[in-house]
Design an enzyme around this catalytic site. Structure first.
Site, PDB file in Angstrom:
ATOM      1  N   LYS A 122     111.953  81.284  72.589  1.00  0.00           N
ATOM      2  CA  LYS A 122     111.035  80.979  73.700  1.00  0.00           C
ATOM      3  C   LYS A 122     110.672  79.510  73.741  1.00  0.00           C
ATOM      4  O   LYS A 122     110.436  78.960  74.812  1.00  0.00           O
ATOM      5  CB  LYS A 122     109.780  81.853  73.632  1.00  0.00           C
ATOM      6  N   LYS A 204     120.337  89.908  75.093  1.00  0.00           N
ATOM      7  CA  LYS A 204     119.435  91.002  75.456  1.00  0.00           C
ATOM      8  C   LYS A 204     119.074  90.957  76.943  1.00  0.00           C
ATOM      9  O   LYS A 204     118.859  89.872  77.487  1.00  0.00           O
ATOM     10  CB  LYS A 204     118.176  90.851  74.587  1.00  0.00           C
ATOM     11  N   LYS A 207     113.363  90.533  81.145  1.00  0.00           N
ATOM     12  CA  LYS A 207     112.726  90.419  82.459  1.00  0.00           C
ATOM     13  C   LYS A 207     112.451  88.975  82.853  1.00  0.00           C
ATOM     14  O   LYS A 207     112.125  88.707  84.002  1.00  0.00           O
ATOM     15  CB  LYS A 207     111.460  91.285  82.540  1.00  0.00           C
TER      16      LYS A 207
HETATM   17  P1  ATP Z   1     110.262  88.802  78.106  1.00  0.00           P
HETATM   18  O1  ATP Z   1     111.670  88.630  78.557  1.00  0.00           O
HETATM   19  O2  ATP Z   1     109.230  88.354  79.096  1.00  0.00           O
HETATM   20  O3  ATP Z   1     110.028  88.314  76.707  1.00  0.00           O
HETATM   21  P2  ATP Z   1     110.912  91.522  77.557  1.00  0.00           P
HETATM   22  O4  ATP Z   1     111.775  91.995  78.671  1.00  0.00           O
HETATM   23  O5  ATP Z   1     111.538  91.229  76.240  1.00  0.00           O
HETATM   24  O6  ATP Z   1     110.020  90.327  78.048  1.00  0.00           O
HETATM   25  P3  ATP Z   1     108.549  92.813  76.489  1.00  0.00           P
HETATM   26  O7  ATP Z   1     107.319  93.086  77.266  1.00  0.00           O
HETATM   27  O8  ATP Z   1     108.486  91.677  75.539  1.00  0.00           O
HETATM   28  O9  ATP Z   1     109.811  92.644  77.418  1.00  0.00           O
HETATM   29  O10 ATP Z   1     108.960  94.118  75.718  1.00  0.00           O
HETATM   30  C1  ATP Z   1     108.431  95.407  75.902  1.00  0.00           C
HETATM   31  C2  ATP Z   1     109.199  96.401  75.069  1.00  0.00           C
HETATM   32  O11 ATP Z   1     110.533  96.545  75.588  1.00  0.00           O
HETATM   33  C3  ATP Z   1     109.379  95.999  73.603  1.00  0.00           C
HETATM   34  O12 ATP Z   1     109.227  97.146  72.784  1.00  0.00           O
HETATM   35  C4  ATP Z   1     110.792  95.491  73.532  1.00  0.00           C
HETATM   36  O13 ATP Z   1     111.343  95.645  72.250  1.00  0.00           O
HETATM   37  C5  ATP Z   1     111.477  96.382  74.541  1.00  0.00           C
HETATM   38  N1  ATP Z   1     112.655  95.731  75.111  1.00  0.00           N
HETATM   39  C6  ATP Z   1     112.667  94.577  75.835  1.00  0.00           C
HETATM   40  N2  ATP Z   1     113.914  94.272  76.234  1.00  0.00           N
HETATM   41  C7  ATP Z   1     114.720  95.251  75.744  1.00  0.00           C
HETATM   42  C8  ATP Z   1     116.117  95.501  75.813  1.00  0.00           C
HETATM   43  N3  ATP Z   1     116.923  94.686  76.448  1.00  0.00           N
HETATM   44  N4  ATP Z   1     116.612  96.604  75.196  1.00  0.00           N
HETATM   45  C9  ATP Z   1     115.794  97.455  74.548  1.00  0.00           C
HETATM   46  N5  ATP Z   1     114.459  97.278  74.438  1.00  0.00           N
HETATM   47  C10 ATP Z   1     113.921  96.200  75.030  1.00  0.00           C
END
Ligand code: ATP
Ligand code: LTN
Length: 340
Positions: A122, A204, A207
């Site tokens: 990040k 990964k 969002k």
């Molecule tokens: P950002 O991209 O803003 O960091 P993010 O998409 O990683 O956000 P979070 O709110 O940080 O989302 O994560 C919420 C939950 O979703 C966490 O438990 C995280 O491990 C899970 N998660 C996020 N992205 C994935 C993915 N690609 N596959 C599986 N689990 C995910």
């Protein structure tokens, strides 16, 4: 039976998890986290937080953040979480999170935080805003979890390192002051713990990345069809699960399997002799079938802001009661002066 003879209601174990209202939720969030929240709700006392304090480690537009918090409450409920059984609330409405985070900051080493891969990623992505909150973010996450004497934390695999740090902090604190915190375990799904980007399947699905790399939970069927059609695969044409060498194809297989199309071997056997076009069609079908009921429920809920507000208000009060019990105990142990 007299009251004395009645078996004490068995206390369920506690689950805590959170999702940031930092953008449109993706299929990765659904498969890695949300879907498991729903599965676990009957067997545990569950607390599912909207972690807005985590979201502000990256700049947020205030109006968007405000809107997304209620939307996330609606998504939690639309995906099947019963707000009578689970505590669904905003982190910023329970001040104990920030208060415990401060204390735990004093039990966490710079060296530990320096090793966090999410901080490295990040800070590279937001080089103009490498703030201290981004650095101490895992401490706030530890406070979230430890406040509720949590036993189990359902998350995707990207959060494993943060969870291990949380356990280390809790053990360190308990080592000094006695058994104040329950040591939590992670609950990471076997299939779907890391759904990959549709455009760069070595990364990964996230969002915060561009639109075409993820499927949003609220994407309509045509958008889902288009995005999966354009998903990056490879050129050897064979349907086989091999995340290292065939990340794109393996990602589609994981998505299908996680959404109930059977285990990966069965899907692969079933698809022998078929092309990537067919694999994409079947994946699309699975995704649309999984998301359609959630989307119609979301539309109904988001039209009733009064109801959503009442859910997060009531649940924040209940959460605050539980959180303050742990916070007061911690404050006493470390030697803060008693309140009159
Ligand atoms: P950002 O991209 O803003 O960091 P993010 O998409 O990683 O956000 P979070 O709110 O940080 O989302 O994560 C919420 C939950 O979703 C966490 O438990 C995280 O491990 C899970 N998660 C996020 N992205 C994935 C993915 N690609 N596959 C599986 N689990 C995910
Ligand atoms: N850090 C997590 C979100 C999060 C969380 C938590 C998850 C904040 N607090 C407590 C589980 C338990 C993330 O970025 N996905």
């Amino acid at each position: 039976m007299s009251e004395m003879q009645q078996p004490a209601a068995e206390k369920k174990q506690v689950i805590f998890s959170g999702i940031q209202p930092s953008g449109t939720l993706t299929l990765g969030n659904y498969i890695g986290a949300l879907r498991n929240f729903v599965k676990l709700q009957n067997d545990y006392d569950c607390i599912y937080c909207i972690v807005d304090e985590h979201a502000i480690t990256v700049r947020q537009n205030p109006a968007d953040l405000r809107r997304r918090c209620l939307e996330l409450a609606a998504i939690y409920i639309a995906s099947g979480l019963d707000p009578q059984k689970n505590l669904i609330y905003c982190q910023s409405h329970v001040s104990a999170h920030a208060e415990l985070a401060w204390i735990l900051n004093c039990f966490t080493y710079m060296g530990e935080l320096n090793r966090m891969t999410q901080f490295k990623a990040k800070s590279a992505a937001h080089a103009d805003n490498i703030n201290a909150g981004l650095f101490t973010y895992p401490v706030l996450m530890a406070a979230d979890i430890l406040l509720y004497q949590t036993n189990l934390v359902p998350v995707g695999v990207d959060q494993k390192q943060h969870l291990e740090l949380c356990r280390d902090i809790a053990q360190r604190f308990n080592g000094v002051y006695g058994n104040v915190f329950t040591i939590p375990e992670g609950y990471i799904p076997k299939v779907g713990a890391k759904i990959m980007s549709l455009q760069e399947p070595e990364k990964k699905m996230s969002k915060s990345d561009p639109e075409e790399t993820y499927i949003a939970l609220l994407d309509d069927p045509d958008t889902i069809r288009r995005k999966i059609k354009r998903a990056v695969t490879d050129s050897d044409g064979e349907i086989r699960y091999d995340p290292e060498n065939k990340p794109g194809v393996s990602n589609l297989l994981s998505i299908m399997s996680a959404l109930g199309a059977g285990d990966i071997e069965t899907i692969v056997a079933d698809m022998q002799g078929k092309g990537y076009g067919e694999l994409k069609n079947r994946t699309t079908e699975c995704v649309i079938n999984a998301l359609t009921p959630l989307q119609s429920e979301f539309k109904r809920l988001i039209a009733d802001k009064g109801y959503l507000q009442s859910v997060i208000d009531e649940n924040a009060q209940k959460a605050a009661y539980l959180a303050n019990k742990t916070l007061r105990k911690v404050q006493k142990k470390i030697g803060y002066a008693p309140r009159g």
